[in-house]
Design an enzyme around this catalytic site. Structure first.
Site, PDB file in Angstrom:
ATOM      1  N   ALA A  98       0.833  -1.222   0.000  1.00  0.00           N
ATOM      2  CA  ALA A  98       0.000   0.000   0.000  1.00  0.00           C
ATOM      3  C   ALA A  98       0.864   1.268   0.000  1.00  0.00           C
ATOM      4  CB  ALA A  98      -0.899  -0.009   1.231  1.00  0.00           C
TER       5      ALA A  98
ATOM      6  N   CYS B 119      12.902   3.549   0.997  1.00  0.00           N
ATOM      7  CA  CYS B 119      13.047   4.940   0.560  1.00  0.00           C
ATOM      8  C   CYS B 119      13.829   5.703   1.634  1.00  0.00           C
ATOM      9  CB  CYS B 119      11.700   5.590   0.255  1.00  0.00           C
ATOM     10  SG  CYS B 119      10.570   5.556   1.646  1.00  0.00           S
TER      11      CYS B 119
HETATM   12  C1  LIG Z   1       7.061   1.851   2.157  1.00  0.00           C
HETATM   13  S1  LIG Z   1       5.390   1.490   2.331  1.00  0.00           S
HETATM   14  C2  LIG Z   1       5.068   0.656   0.828  1.00  0.00           C
HETATM   15  C3  LIG Z   1       4.884   1.573  -0.354  1.00  0.00           C
HETATM   16  C4  LIG Z   1       4.354   0.844  -1.563  1.00  0.00           C
HETATM   17  N1  LIG Z   1       5.179  -0.276  -1.921  1.00  0.00           N
HETATM   18  C5  LIG Z   1       4.234   1.753  -2.769  1.00  0.00           C
HETATM   19  O1  LIG Z   1       5.116   1.778  -3.626  1.00  0.00           O
HETATM   20  O2  LIG Z   1       3.227   2.472  -2.848  1.00  0.00           O
HETATM   21  C6  LIG Z   1       5.427   0.180   3.456  1.00  0.00           C
HETATM   22  C7  LIG Z   1       4.092  -0.522   3.658  1.00  0.00           C
HETATM   23  O3  LIG Z   1       4.354  -1.669   4.487  1.00  0.00           O
HETATM   24  C8  LIG Z   1       3.191  -1.936   5.220  1.00  0.00           C
HETATM   25  N2  LIG Z   1       3.577  -2.852   6.313  1.00  0.00           N
HETATM   26  C9  LIG Z   1       4.129  -2.578   7.509  1.00  0.00           C
HETATM   27  N3  LIG Z   1       4.368  -3.714   8.193  1.00  0.00           N
HETATM   28  C10 LIG Z   1       3.953  -4.721   7.400  1.00  0.00           C
HETATM   29  C11 LIG Z   1       3.905  -6.136   7.551  1.00  0.00           C
HETATM   30  N4  LIG Z   1       4.345  -6.744   8.654  1.00  0.00           N
HETATM   31  N5  LIG Z   1       3.389  -6.866   6.544  1.00  0.00           N
HETATM   32  C12 LIG Z   1       2.927  -6.277   5.413  1.00  0.00           C
HETATM   33  N6  LIG Z   1       2.931  -4.942   5.228  1.00  0.00           N
HETATM   34  C13 LIG Z   1       3.438  -4.192   6.200  1.00  0.00           C
HETATM   35  C14 LIG Z   1       2.700  -0.564   5.630  1.00  0.00           C
HETATM   36  O4  LIG Z   1       1.320  -0.616   5.924  1.00  0.00           O
HETATM   37  C15 LIG Z   1       3.028   0.268   4.386  1.00  0.00           C
HETATM   38  O5  LIG Z   1       1.897   0.371   3.570  1.00  0.00           O
END
Ligand SMILES: C[S@@+](CC[C@H](N)C(=O)[O-])C[C@H]1O[C@@H](n2cnc3c(N)ncnc32)[C@H](O)[C@@H]1O
Length: 448
Positions: free
Chosen positions: A264, A384
């Site tokens: 997300a 990032c």
């Molecule tokens: C850096 S953001 C991702 C951005 C996305 N890939 C994009 O390009 O739009 C990291 C995401 O990891 C999710 N997240 C955090 N812990 C997680 C977990 N244990 N399993 C899956 N997702 C996780 C967060 O909700 C967040 O949406």
């Protein structure tokens, strides 16, 4: 209330909300912008982003004019910051207007208004004459105050890199980032979109490295553009665009099954789907049910049809679709210091211990994926951030535990990128002061 007071009041409310550790600047500004007139948006953005960016420096300037024994209420402190920001950083607002309109925010509290008026008058008369600590004699205080960063970060960056690097990075991270987007080639070509944007009064130029990237200027309100509503593009920094290219190289045949584990709001998910030509299967997982909805909304707007969303944790020991995945993108949660131009508030919110906590989580996620994917499967690990602890060190520790993973050098996969975007270990790495894009890191790992 005049418009200019309304804008300052909206900016002050945002500054107060942003003191909360979980409040994020871009969704907040986007939400408040909807209640303002289009003509006021530029000033509103400038006031919120600028005051937060320069908060450390402004507090230092103000400390020269507010006696130490005064314990300011948070609201008064934020009104002073807002006023000092206009006086010290914005040329186009006359001094008397900046002071008058800011003092209005304190009314009807007459004494408070008088106090704010007196402090701001002193800032306007003497603020420019204050001498900052000499960055050569006292680099820590010098950079921290003059460029407005917490000392612990400056100390960390000088130790991880050097003084010149830290100054360059801090300066570049204080600039306003360009508005960069990815053309949705499922719907339109880059050239056709540039022409359509021109018809909407927006200038767009192709980016130099990403084949689908454009840089936009002259956008007042993105949400009101027809081309955006039609899903012809997705806002995404050029560095982030290159991560999906590292996951799905042009020269190899396209995989059938791709998993995006921390997906997300779907910037990279929708790019992966686009690169696969809306064919095959992209499984997008995220731990947040709320944020999964954003992926779905983005897919809908962009006409992406090959994405399945799943709410779940990348730490789960049995993620069944990993066993048949060809490529797994792990775009882990990170400190985000590569995006300071867009999220200036994170420098004040992140605490030193969070970096190690994040690095532990990142390593756990990576190891969890490693033991569940098939031989020959590929993991692209990306962040990032510019923190070595969350980037290089995570990969080094991972390879100690999983020596059967080798690094597939990014330089051979991304021929359009400049040589200095690749590290000697074969990772993709960018910094705003060197590459004029967000700070990012990615490693492509193959299970042998
Ligand atoms: C850096 S953001 C991702 C951005 C996305 N890939 C994009 O390009 O739009 C990291 C995401 O990891 C999710 N997240 C955090 N812990 C997680 C977990 N244990 N399993 C899956 N997702 C996780 C967060 O909700 C967040 O949406």
């Amino acid at each position: 209330m005049s418009n200019s007071v309304t804008v300052r009041k909206a900016a002050l409310d945002c500054l107060e909300k942003l003191q909360h550790p979980n409040c994020r600047i871009s969704p907040l500004v986007r939400q408040v912008s909807q209640q303002l007139q289009p003509v006021d948006l530029k000033l509103f953005h400038e006031l919120v982003y600028g005051t937060i960016r320069w908060q450390g420096q402004l507090d230092w300037v103000l400390s020269n004019f507010v006696p130490q024994r005064f314990r300011l209420q948070k609201r008064v402190q934020n009104i002073l910051r807002l006023g000092a920001y206009q006086l010290l950083h914005l040329d186009r607002i006359p001094v008397h207007a900046a002071i008058y309109e800011t003092v209005e925010l304190a009314k009807p509290k007459v004494k408070t208004a008088r106090f704010i008026n007196a402090v701001l008058r002193n800032v306007s008369r003497q603020g420019d004459e204050l001498s900052l600590p000499d960055p050569v004699e006292d680099p820590l205080n010098g950079i921290s105050i003059s460029l407005s960063y917490p000392k612990w970060l400056i100390k960390r960056w000088i130790s991880d890199h050097d003084l010149g690097w830290t100054t360059g990075f801090c300066r570049a991270s204080n600039l306003v980032a360009p508005l960069t987007a990815r053309v949705n080639t499922l719907k339109i070509s880059r050239q056709d979109l540039i022409e359509q944007l021109a018809a909407e009064g927006v200038n767009a130029q192709p980016t130099t490295i990403s084949p689908e990237g454009i840089q936009l200027t002259g956008v007042n309100d993105l949400g009101r553009l027809y081309t955006h509503e039609e899903g012809f593009f997705q806002v995404q920094d050029e560095a982030a665009q290159m991560v999906s290219h590292l996951a799905l190289p042009e020269q190899t045949c396209q995989p059938q099954s791709v998993v995006d584990l921390c997906a997300a709001p779907g910037g990279k998910t929708t790019h992966l789907a686009q690169l696969m030509g809306n064919k095959g299967r992209v499984i997008a997982m995220d731990v947040s049910k709320e944020k999964i909805k954003l992926i779905e909304q983005n897919c809908q707007r962009l006409g992406v049809q090959n994405v399945e969303t799943v709410v779940g944790s990348a730490l789960d020991s049995e993620i069944d679709f990993l066993s048949f995945a060809d490529v797994v993108l792990v775009d882990v949660p990170c400190s985000g210091f590569g995006t300071l131009r867009r999220h200036p508030d994170i420098r004040w919110k992140k605490k030193p211990n969070q970096i190690s906590e994040l690095a532990n989580l990142q390593l756990q996620i990576l190891c969890n994926v490693a033991c569940q994917i098939q031989r020959g499967g590929i993991i692209v690990y990306s962040t990032c951030t510019i923190e070595i602890e969350e980037n290089q060190k995570v990969i080094t520790q991972f390879q100690h535990q999983y020596p059967n993973f080798i690094v597939d050098p990014a330089g051979a996969i991304l021929p359009s990128a400049e040589q200095n975007t690749f590290t000697v270990e074969g990772y993709w790495q960018t910094f705003p002061h060197l590459h004029h894009m967000d700070g990012s890191f990615a490693a492509r790992l193959i299970k042998t």
